[in-house]
Every structure is written in C-alpha cells, then in structure tokens.
Design a protein around this motif. Structure first.
Motif, PDB file in Angstrom:
ATOM      1  N   ALA A  24      -4.224   5.712   9.214  1.00 43.22           N
ATOM      2  CA  ALA A  24      -2.857   4.351   9.192  1.00 43.22           C
ATOM      3  C   ALA A  24      -1.593   4.485   8.261  1.00 43.22           C
ATOM      4  O   ALA A  24      -1.072   5.365   7.656  1.00 43.22           O
ATOM      5  CB  ALA A  24      -3.687   2.996   8.103  1.00 43.22           C
ATOM      6  N   LEU A  25      -0.847   4.238   8.992  1.00 46.79           N
ATOM      7  CA  LEU A  25       0.504   5.056   8.212  1.00 46.79           C
ATOM      8  C   LEU A  25       1.304   3.422   8.041  1.00 46.79           C
ATOM      9  O   LEU A  25       1.899   2.715   9.002  1.00 46.79           O
ATOM     10  CB  LEU A  25       1.839   5.789  10.255  1.00 46.79           C
ATOM     11  N   SER A  26       2.603   3.475   7.057  1.00 45.53           N
ATOM     12  CA  SER A  26       3.339   3.076   6.413  1.00 45.53           C
ATOM     13  C   SER A  26       4.813   3.053   6.457  1.00 45.53           C
ATOM     14  O   SER A  26       4.896   4.375   5.820  1.00 45.53           O
ATOM     15  CB  SER A  26       2.393   2.189   5.366  1.00 45.53           C
ATOM     16  N   PHE A  27       5.214   2.272   7.392  1.00 41.86           N
ATOM     17  CA  PHE A  27       6.725   3.234   7.670  1.00 41.86           C
ATOM     18  C   PHE A  27       7.973   1.974   7.187  1.00 41.86           C
ATOM     19  O   PHE A  27       8.274   1.022   7.529  1.00 41.86           O
ATOM     20  CB  PHE A  27       7.224   3.831   8.611  1.00 41.86           C
ATOM     21  N   ASN A  28       8.876   2.104   5.554  1.00 41.69           N
ATOM     22  CA  ASN A  28       9.407   1.023   5.217  1.00 41.69           C
ATOM     23  C   ASN A  28      10.849   1.649   5.488  1.00 41.69           C
ATOM     24  O   ASN A  28      11.027   2.893   4.270  1.00 41.69           O
ATOM     25  CB  ASN A  28       9.015   1.203   4.137  1.00 41.69           C
ATOM     26  N   ILE A  29      11.882   1.608   5.910  1.00 39.68           N
ATOM     27  CA  ILE A  29      13.222   1.441   5.584  1.00 39.68           C
ATOM     28  C   ILE A  29      14.640   0.402   5.494  1.00 39.68           C
ATOM     29  O   ILE A  29      13.814  -0.040   5.332  1.00 39.68           O
ATOM     30  CB  ILE A  29      13.966   1.945   7.367  1.00 39.68           C
ATOM     31  N   TYR A  30      15.098   1.105   4.872  1.00 37.74           N
ATOM     32  CA  TYR A  30      15.783   0.373   4.021  1.00 37.74           C
ATOM     33  C   TYR A  30      17.533   0.445   4.261  1.00 37.74           C
ATOM     34  O   TYR A  30      18.252   1.565   4.605  1.00 37.74           O
ATOM     35  CB  TYR A  30      16.094   0.224   2.460  1.00 37.74           C
TER      36      TYR A  30
END
Length: 252
Positions: free
Chosen positions: A16-22
């Motif tokens: 599982a990969l969780s990728f968050n960008i701002y």
C-alpha cells in the motif's frame, strides 16, 4: 523469471502506497482566492485525474476493471479505479479463476487561509496492490504530474506469502527507503527526511521544495508590481506555511 521468487501458490503480500502532495499559492483578495480554487478545480477535475491514474495503472502492468469518478460542489474531485494484476486459469475440468484485485484512488482538497492570503491544494493518492507488483515505480511520474511543493509518502507491506518449501515471506523485495525509488534529479530539488520502521515493514518519506521562486506562487499578479517589503512578507508567509505542512505541526 530469473529474478523472481519461487512461491508456493500465489503471492499474498499487500503493498500500500499513500502519496500526498500540497501546492501553495498566494492569492490576496477573496476574488483571487476563489479564482485560484476554481482554476485548480478545473485543472484537476475528475477527467484529468482519471487520465493520471490510468497511466499509473499501465505503468505497473495492471488492467483496469472499473472506473468511478465524481466532481463535487463547491470544489474537489475523486476517482477510484479497480484493477486486476493477473488472471490464472487452472488446467483441468474445474472452472475456477484466481483474480488479483487491487485499487487506486485520488481525492483533491482545495482550500485557502483566511489570514495570510495563502491558498493550498492537496491531493491524496492511495494505491493498493497484491502480489509482485509494487507501486513505488510510479513516484517520479506522480511528482511530475502535480505542482508538488510538499510531498508525504507512506509505504507498507502487509501479510505474508510462502516459498516452495513453506517458509513464510513477509517481504519479497529489497527496500531501505522510499527515496531509493525517486530519481536523483528529482530528489535534488527537495529537502527530504525518512521515518522508517523496518521491523514492521513501514516506510515514510517527507519532501519539501528547496528553492522558492516567488513568481511561481503569485496568482494573477506580477512579482515586479510588489514593493520589496511586501515580497519579503509573502515569502516569509509561504515558507512558514510550507514548513508547518512539511513538519505536520503548528510551529509559528
């Protein structure tokens, strides 16, 4: 096949990969802030997000089974893709199919700060795969697909599989850091830190853009129209906002 593990049955590991960008922007007036949110909403609507996720699916060698997408009022969008990694039909009379099902989702969250005139656009992408496929190979593509000022990534391998001798395997590939899967030229643009728990197969990486070109953060405005003291104030506000998001805590 030379580099593959010989397993008993199927690979039952879940990755599982969780990728968050701002993405942060300066928009001074209420009108500019609304225009920025509308602009982001148009640029990253469900149609474009679907294109990004289907390309990601192709990159990891999976097949799309179903796509569900939705745009929201007043803003935001979501896309969910159900994908299959492989199908195996046993020989003989039994009509049984084994289908490895995985999914990838994306959600967007535009918002703005009431005091500092800063607007923030957040994108959350979650990829869950079963078997040999790891989503880490798509990180460079994801980073380049968005204006990524701050990035946080979590990767976890869960469950176990068995080799042909029956020995349990809790990991089927070598990894010391998520950064190992990001191109060096991309990493050079960011400050990056790791928090890893190797005993639990948990890996966490945070990245923040090193160089801030103020013009890239102004919406409907030219940097040369601003007085030097105003530029300095905006830069300080941008840096504070980015540091707090990167640190995941209120500092100032």
């Amino acid at each position: 096949m030379a580099g593959k593990l010989k397993l008993y049955g199927f690979n039952n590991l879940t990755k599982a990969l969780s990728f968050n960008i701002y993405d942060v922007c300066y928009a001074k007036t209420d009108r500019e802030q609304r225009d920025y949110v509308n602009y982001i909403d148009e640029q990253y609507n469900s149609e474009r997000l679907t294109g990004i996720l289907t390309t990601l699916t192709d990159m990891i060698g999976a097949r799309v089974l179903n796509i569900s997408s939705q745009d929201y009022e007043p803003q935001g969008a979501s896309v969910t893709i159900l994908m299959a990694e492989e199908m195996k039909l046993p020989a003989g009379d039994a009509q049984v199919a084994h289908l490895d099902k995985s999914h990838v989702t994306v959600h967007t969250y535009p918002e703005y700060h009431p005091d500092t005139s800063l607007a923030t656009f957040r994108v959350d992408i979650d990829v869950a795969t079963c078997g040999e496929i790891t989503p880490l190979s798509t990180l460079d593509y994801l980073i380049r697909s968005f204006d990524s000022d701050i990035i946080t990534m979590d990767y976890r391998v869960r469950g176990f599989t068995r080799d042909v001798d029956g020995k349990k395997l809790f990991m089927d590939h070598r990894i010391t850091s998520i950064q190992d899967y990001i191109a060096p030229e991309v990493l050079r643009e960011y400050d990056a830190v790791d928090i890893n728990v190797y005993e639990a197969n948990l890996f966490h990486t945070r990245m923040m853009l090193k160089d801030i070109n103020l013009q890239n953060y102004l919406f409907h405005m030219d940097v040369h129209e601003l007085r030097p003291e105003v530029r300095l104030e905006i830069m300080n506000n941008l840096r504070r906002e980015m540091i707090e998001i990167f640190s995941e805590r209120n500092i100032y």
